[in-house]
Design a protein around this motif. Sequence first.
Motif, short mmCIF file in Angstrom:
data_model
loop_
_atom_site.label_atom_id
_atom_site.label_comp_id
_atom_site.label_asym_id
_atom_site.label_seq_id
_atom_site.Cartn_x
_atom_site.Cartn_y
_atom_site.Cartn_z
N ARG A 17 0.83 -1.39 0.19
CA ARG A 17 0.06 -0.15 -0.28
C ARG A 17 1.09 1.06 0.05
NH1 ARG A 17 -4.83 -1.02 4.59
NH2 ARG A 17 -4.70 1.37 3.49
N LEU A 18 0.52 1.77 -0.54
CA LEU A 18 1.23 3.53 -0.89
C LEU A 18 1.30 3.92 0.16
CD1 LEU A 18 2.43 5.50 -1.97
CD2 LEU A 18 0.44 6.99 -2.15
N SER A 19 2.53 4.60 0.96
CA SER A 19 3.42 5.43 2.40
C SER A 19 3.06 6.68 1.81
CB SER A 19 4.45 4.56 2.06
OG SER A 19 5.55 5.03 1.51
N ALA A 20 2.87 7.08 2.80
CA ALA A 20 3.05 8.23 2.70
C ALA A 20 3.31 9.49 2.19
CB ALA A 20 2.72 9.27 4.55
N ARG A 21 4.91 9.27 1.89
CA ARG A 21 6.23 10.17 1.68
C ARG A 21 6.85 9.54 0.29
NH1 ARG A 21 9.98 11.67 4.83
NH2 ARG A 21 10.27 12.96 3.76
N SER A 22 6.51 8.79 -0.32
CA SER A 22 7.17 8.17 -1.42
C SER A 22 7.34 9.20 -2.83
CB SER A 22 6.43 6.68 -2.06
OG SER A 22 6.61 6.63 -2.87
N ALA A 23 8.44 9.44 -2.95
CA ALA A 23 8.57 9.84 -4.31
C ALA A 23 8.53 9.50 -5.45
CB ALA A 23 10.38 10.00 -3.86
N VAL A 24 8.04 8.29 -5.18
CA VAL A 24 7.18 7.49 -6.57
C VAL A 24 6.07 6.30 -6.21
CG1 VAL A 24 9.68 7.44 -8.30
CG2 VAL A 24 9.38 6.03 -6.21
N PRO A 25 5.10 7.33 -5.79
CA PRO A 25 3.95 6.76 -5.94
C PRO A 25 3.46 5.74 -6.68
CG PRO A 25 3.61 8.88 -6.12
CD PRO A 25 4.92 9.10 -6.25
N GLY A 26 3.59 5.96 -8.00
CA GLY A 26 2.85 5.26 -8.81
C GLY A 26 3.82 3.99 -9.49
N HIS A 27 4.46 4.04 -8.05
CA HIS A 27 5.84 1.36 -7.92
C HIS A 27 4.57 1.19 -7.47
CE1 HIS A 27 9.67 3.02 -9.32
NE2 HIS A 27 8.89 3.09 -10.78
N TYR A 28 4.19 2.36 -6.26
CA TYR A 28 2.94 1.12 -5.63
C TYR A 28 1.61 0.40 -5.23
CZ TYR A 28 6.46 3.28 -1.65
OH TYR A 28 6.99 2.95 -0.85
N VAL A 29 1.76 -0.68 -5.86
CA VAL A 29 0.44 -1.49 -6.40
C VAL A 29 -0.19 -2.48 -4.72
CG1 VAL A 29 -0.08 -3.15 -8.23
CG2 VAL A 29 1.23 -1.87 -9.01
N SER A 30 -0.87 -2.07 -4.59
CA SER A 30 -1.52 -2.28 -3.55
C SER A 30 -1.72 -4.13 -3.60
CB SER A 30 -2.60 -1.98 -3.24
OG SER A 30 -3.56 -2.34 -3.59
N PRO A 31 -1.85 -4.91 -2.64
CA PRO A 31 -1.35 -6.17 -2.61
C PRO A 31 -3.25 -7.03 -3.10
CG PRO A 31 -1.11 -5.67 -0.62
CD PRO A 31 -0.98 -4.11 -0.86
N THR A 32 -3.91 -5.90 -3.48
CA THR A 32 -5.57 -6.36 -3.27
C THR A 32 -5.51 -5.66 -4.86
OG1 THR A 32 -6.85 -5.37 -1.23
CG2 THR A 32 -7.74 -5.62 -3.23
N LEU A 33 -5.20 -4.81 -5.22
CA LEU A 33 -5.12 -4.96 -7.12
C LEU A 33 -3.79 -5.68 -7.75
CD1 LEU A 33 -5.41 -3.28 -9.87
CD2 LEU A 33 -3.62 -1.51 -8.77
N PHE A 34 -3.00 -6.37 -6.50
CA PHE A 34 -2.29 -6.88 -7.74
C PHE A 34 -2.78 -9.11 -7.49
CE2 PHE A 34 1.02 -10.61 -6.97
CZ PHE A 34 1.83 -10.27 -8.24
N ARG A 35 -3.67 -8.95 -6.38
CA ARG A 35 -4.05 -9.85 -6.78
C ARG A 35 -4.95 -10.25 -8.04
NH1 ARG A 35 -4.78 -14.04 -2.85
NH2 ARG A 35 -3.72 -12.87 -1.22
N LYS A 36 -5.79 -9.08 -8.19
CA LYS A 36 -7.12 -8.76 -9.22
C LYS A 36 -6.09 -9.53 -10.61
CE LYS A 36 -9.74 -5.78 -7.92
NZ LYS A 36 -10.77 -4.52 -7.98
N GLN A 37 -4.89 -8.55 -10.41
CA GLN A 37 -4.28 -8.44 -11.48
C GLN A 37 -3.70 -10.06 -12.75
OE1 GLN A 37 -0.80 -5.69 -11.04
NE2 GLN A 37 -2.36 -3.64 -11.84
N MET A 38 -3.39 -10.59 -11.37
CA MET A 38 -3.24 -11.86 -11.08
C MET A 38 -3.77 -13.22 -11.76
SD MET A 38 0.68 -11.72 -10.90
CE MET A 38 0.41 -10.07 -11.50
N GLY A 39 -5.62 -12.64 -10.94
CA GLY A 39 -6.15 -13.59 -11.68
C GLY A 39 -6.75 -13.45 -12.79
N ILE A 40 -6.66 -11.62 -13.55
CA ILE A 40 -6.97 -11.52 -14.60
C ILE A 40 -6.30 -12.64 -15.64
CG2 ILE A 40 -7.17 -9.84 -16.87
CD1 ILE A 40 -7.63 -7.71 -14.45
#
Length: 240
Positions: A17-40
């Motif tokens: 999950r995205l941490s508050a002060r990331s320099a590259v927020p786009g790099h954070y894929v949440s585990p929930t979304l990742f599971r969805k993507q693997m399911g696809i």
Amino acid sequence: MPQPPNIPILMYHKVERLSARSAVPGHYVSPTLFRKQMGILSAMGYSTVPLSHLYRQDKKLPRKPIVITFDDGYVNFLTNALPILQSYRFVSTVFLVANQLGGTNAWDYKDGGTPERLMNVDQVLQAKSAGTEFGSHTMDHVDLSAVSREEAWNQILGSKKALEATLGFEVDSFCYPYGRKDDEVRGMVARAGYRLACSTEKGLNTEETDRYALRRINIRRDTTAPVFVIKLLRGKRSAR
Ligand SMILES: [Zn+2]
């Protein structure tokens, strides 16, 4: 040498999950979304193959192959991504920063941001025994086109040797930090004995693609299920 045109290579960084002060927020894929993507991927009939199986005559590829890569080697690969991958019997390839095993992504947070822990040797070996493949992402995550030629060579060859000595297995794929390279750097990667290398260029690969500059499909925090499918089908360029 047979080419593997149009085999998608996915590029991930962090499954967290995205941490508050990331320099590259786009790099954070949440585990929930990742599971969805693997399911696809599973529903679309893809079978994962390790990156190193491309361009090899002795490896028979499945009917609908796909490669999943992770840059930098975060602990969240082990804790968040790997269990989900295993639940689909998927494998992946992770690029390690040789001097930073057990350290943090100092190259990201020097610009302000939250440090993320990188896997140590034990964690890498644990992931390896669960079927994960590893490649090199240099010694120190440097921009290879900006350092001296001697330094670039040390980063490229040194990381292969260091990882192989520390981990005890062959490392034959490479990933350019920030995607930065030039012809000389590319030549060094080939000369150091790597068989192929990933860039950060977006899209699918064709028969003409240089195997030392493989394009990938960038999966980001905002790669929702429909966007994910479109990227897979068209190898579309990322919005950013
Ligand atoms: Zn990186």
